[in-house]
Write a protein that holds these residues in place. Structure first.
Motif, PDB file in Angstrom:
ATOM      1  N   LYS A 225       0.654  -0.705   0.055  1.00 23.03           N
ATOM      2  CA  LYS A 225      -0.248   0.374   0.070  1.00 23.03           C
ATOM      3  C   LYS A 225       0.516   1.333   0.083  1.00 23.03           C
ATOM      4  N   ILE A 226       2.254   1.015   0.323  1.00 19.66           N
ATOM      5  CA  ILE A 226       3.427   2.474   0.429  1.00 19.66           C
ATOM      6  C   ILE A 226       3.388   2.444  -0.803  1.00 19.66           C
ATOM      7  N   VAL A 227       3.665   1.531  -1.559  1.00 24.24           N
ATOM      8  CA  VAL A 227       4.527   1.230  -2.129  1.00 24.24           C
ATOM      9  C   VAL A 227       4.614   2.407  -3.662  1.00 24.24           C
ATOM     10  N   PRO A 228       3.263   2.851  -3.831  1.00 27.59           N
ATOM     11  CA  PRO A 228       2.517   3.849  -4.283  1.00 27.59           C
ATOM     12  C   PRO A 228       3.494   5.106  -3.821  1.00 27.59           C
ATOM     13  N   MET A 229       3.864   5.637  -3.351  1.00 24.10           N
ATOM     14  CA  MET A 229       4.101   6.983  -2.623  1.00 24.10           C
ATOM     15  C   MET A 229       5.660   6.611  -2.045  1.00 24.10           C
TER      16      MET A 229
END
Length: 692
Positions: free
Chosen positions: A411-415
């Protein structure tokens, strides 16, 4: 020696007594020594044919002096020199002589000293043990009979002067060709050839290549052979640039910090890379101090399986450290790296694998501006929010690997990717956690993050259930410089809610990624072959891998062979639907674009018709080595723990005699047996677990 008679009785042969008497009658203790298998005569020359002038003397008493040695051996002839080796010296140590070399001017005098009885060579109540020194220490005679009394390392020039005429007559410039053309009838030339050693025949490049196969610990211990060998070893150790401790696995002694310190004291000044990759060692916290003290030029350090926590001493000694890797270091924490990854350090690459303590907090401070590669593999405590906050301080990051990380990391990879516009290599593999397998998540955020990765060249998305055709379409529209792509096992099970990768996504990939060189589409349930046409996007493709695809036929790979003129290897192991038509397509493709091509067809339909396959001189067909993993195939069925494993005990409860098989409840829980369970509770064991 024994006579066998017809009655199988053995009698002692008189021939044996005759042989023994003949030896005993000749042997005298005054001038010969008895060996285990007969009588040993004293040699006059070494194995290389060099006359023996120098003797090796041991069993010296304490406080032995050179004058005393002269007095013992002067009775046999003129002594040229006498050298005494003293032991360790120190403030609290008394030097003790260990051995000595006594050199005679005449070989006959040295031979007489060797043959002398032991009672004549006594010093302070000890019998001196004498033996010929090896050929490395013996003085050498030139062709004119002159003796060279100089050290061993300068004898090459003396022999070269004696052979200068032979070099001119033969018309050659190498020493080995001169030796081959020497006249065997001249005794002086024969002795000169025999005196050649490995230091004279092989040059420094050959010796360095040979010593690369010998452990450095053994090389250091061999320095005492001779002065010439010691100089050569010192030159070799000064040129060592890479040291790996894995060669200690074959040694009887364990790798300890003290042993490593002594080795680094000899080779650490020139080391550029150090790999402590021993499978089991006894290294302690002082290891970092030893590396920092003796390795000032170190640029790469790899630590495997160590339980050391403090690595801050590297900061004070290894000022040029660029590549830092910690593999399976359980006690490594963020505090162990916070001082190494500071703003003034030269760290460019950091790798942490198989760790349970590192969270990424060491990057939130003043991170090194030169940091260009960051890799994490199987780090359970890694926090995505911490990494996202640290990416703003890493403007030069070009390589990011977050493999087998916690499920919440996705979930944090795009950020994280939105702040890395210069990224050239990205790896997001092994996202197969059960926490998110059955939760449908949209890939829109990840596709939006890929729009900024225009410089991406290598992308690894293997075994990632979040990769769909929409992701491949976005890669084809954005990553025009992509050269390597791996989407194997992306949603390879048909029962997953995500659609996964299919022919639709591959067809969109060829349209945008025209620089692709390597592609891996193994273990995909939706790959039928329609998306392998390639068109103009496969013009630079060199390696194609598609293992274990049950729906793949020969039409798709055949179309790819026609569209890829540079293809050198195609791996189709485990694809049942691929027939022998793929070999015919390969022969036709080689007729248009000749190059060497390797086809791996083990486990396919083409392997069954091996004898009937067409042949080509540039084509190699391998049907023996099956590289496909059957457990990763989309149609794999677990016979032991399948999807219906919850109902595996249903047939057990269908028996009518269930109570007769296990007994009734009254028979299991008897009041008179409760005392035994109370004793079990005293040891902290749960009784229901035992019953199950």
């Amino acid at each position: 020696m024994y006579n066998d008679e017809e009655d199988n009785e053995r009698y002692f042969s008189p021939d044996l007594l005759h042989v023994v008497r003949s030896f005993v009658s000749v042997a005298t203790i005054s001038n010969l020594e008895l060996a285990p298998y007969g009588i040993r005569s004293v040699p006059t020359k070494t194995e290389d044919g060099i006359p023996i002038r120098k003797l090796y003397v041991t069993n010296l008493p304490p406080k032995t002096t050179r004058t005393e040695l002269y007095g013992v051996f002067a009775q046999y002839g003129l002594i040229k020199s006498c050298w005494l080796k003293m032991g360790d010296k120190g403030p609290n140590k008394t030097p003790i002589p260990t051995y000595a070399f006594v050199t005679f001017s005449n070989p006959a005098d040295a031979h007489q000293a060797l043959e002398a009885p032991s009672h004549e060579k006594i010093l302070r109540g000890r019998n001196l043990y004498t033996s010929p020194a090896d050929s490395w220490h013996q003085p050498v005679e030139d062709a004119d009979g002159r003796v060279c009394w100089k050290p061993r390392f300068s004898r090459t020039n003396v022999r070269s002067r004696s052979r200068s005429k032979d070099l001119d007559e033969a018309g050659t410039s190498t020493k080995m060709s001169t030796v081959a053309t020497l006249d065997s009838s001249e005794s002086s030339d024969e002795e000169d050839v025999k005196s050649c050693t490995i230091l004279d025949v092989l040059n420094r490049d050959c010796l360095t290549h040979i010593l690369n196969y010998i452990p450095i610990r053994d090389i250091i211990l061999s320095e005492r052979v001779s002065k010439g060998w010691q100089i050569m070893v010192q030159e070799y150790l000064a040129g060592v640039r890479v040291l790996k401790t894995s060669w200690w696995q074959a040694e009887a002694a364990r790798l300890t910090t003290a042993v490593l310190r002594r080795v680094l004291a000899r080779v650490g000044d020139s080391l550029l890379a150090l790999h402590i990759d021993h499978h089991w060692s006894a290294l302690n916290d002082r290891t970092a101090h030893s590396i920092a003290r003796f390795c000032p030029k170190l640029e790469e350090l790899k630590i495997v399986g160590m339980h050391t926590k403090n690595w801050n001493p590297l900061l004070y000694g290894c000022k040029k450290l660029k590549n830092l890797s910690f593999i399976s270091c359980n006690k490594l924490t963020d505090s162990s790296l916070v001082h190494l990854a500071h703003v003034d350090s030269c760290i460019e690459k950091i790798t942490v694998a198989n760790n349970t303590h590192v969270t990424g907090l060491f990057l939130t401070g003043a991170a090194p501006p030169q940091l260009s590669s960051l890799s994490f593999y199987n780090c359970y405590s890694l926090q995505g929010t911490v990494l996202s906050a640290a990416m703003d301080s890493l403007p030069n990051l070009t390589t990011l690997k977050l493999d087998l990380c916690p499920a919440a990391m996705w979930k944090i990879v795009p950020m994280i990717l939105k702040t890395l516009s210069k990224l050239e290599e990205l790896s997001l593999s092994e996202y197969m956690s059960s926490e998110v397998c059955f939760t449908t998540q949209s890939s829109d955020e990840f596709c939006e993050a890929l729009t900024g990765l225009t410089e991406l060249r290598r992308l690894n998305l293997s075994r990632n259930i979040h990769i769909t055709n929409a992701v491949l379409k976005q890669i084809g529209q954005t990553c025009h410089k992509l050269e390597y792509l791996n989407v194997s096992s992306c949603n390879s099970r048909k029962n997953f809610p995500q659609p996964g990768v299919s022919d639709e996504g591959l067809a969109a990939l060829w349209a945008g990624c025209r620089r692709l060189r390597e592609l891996d589409v193994s273990y995909l349930a939706g790959l039928g072959g329609a998306g392998l046409a390639g068109q103009g996007g496969a013009a630079r493709l060199r390696r194609f891998t598609a293992r274990g695809n049950p729906a793949l036929s020969a039409a798709g790979p055949a179309a790819l062979l026609a569209a890829a003129p540079c293809l050198q290897e195609m791996d189709l192991c485990g694809c049942d639907g691929v027939s022998e038509e793929i070999v015919e397509a390969a022969v036709n493709a080689l007729a248009l674009n000749p190059r060497h091509l390797l086809l791996r067809l083990a486990g396919t339909g083409a392997a069954q018709a091996q004898e009937e396959l067409p042949k080509h001189r540039l084509l190699t067909v391998n049907v023996a080595d099956d590289l496909c993993n059957p457990n990763m195939r989309p149609d794999f069925v677990d016979r032991i723990f399948g999807n219906d494993s919850d109902e595996s005990f249903d047939d057990l409860y269908d028996h009518d005699d269930f109570e007769d098989l296990f007994g009734s409840d009254e028979e299991i829980f008897l009041e008179d047996e409760l005392d035994e369970y109370e004793q079990i509770f005293a040891y902290g064991i749960d009784v229901p677990d035992i019953l199950i």
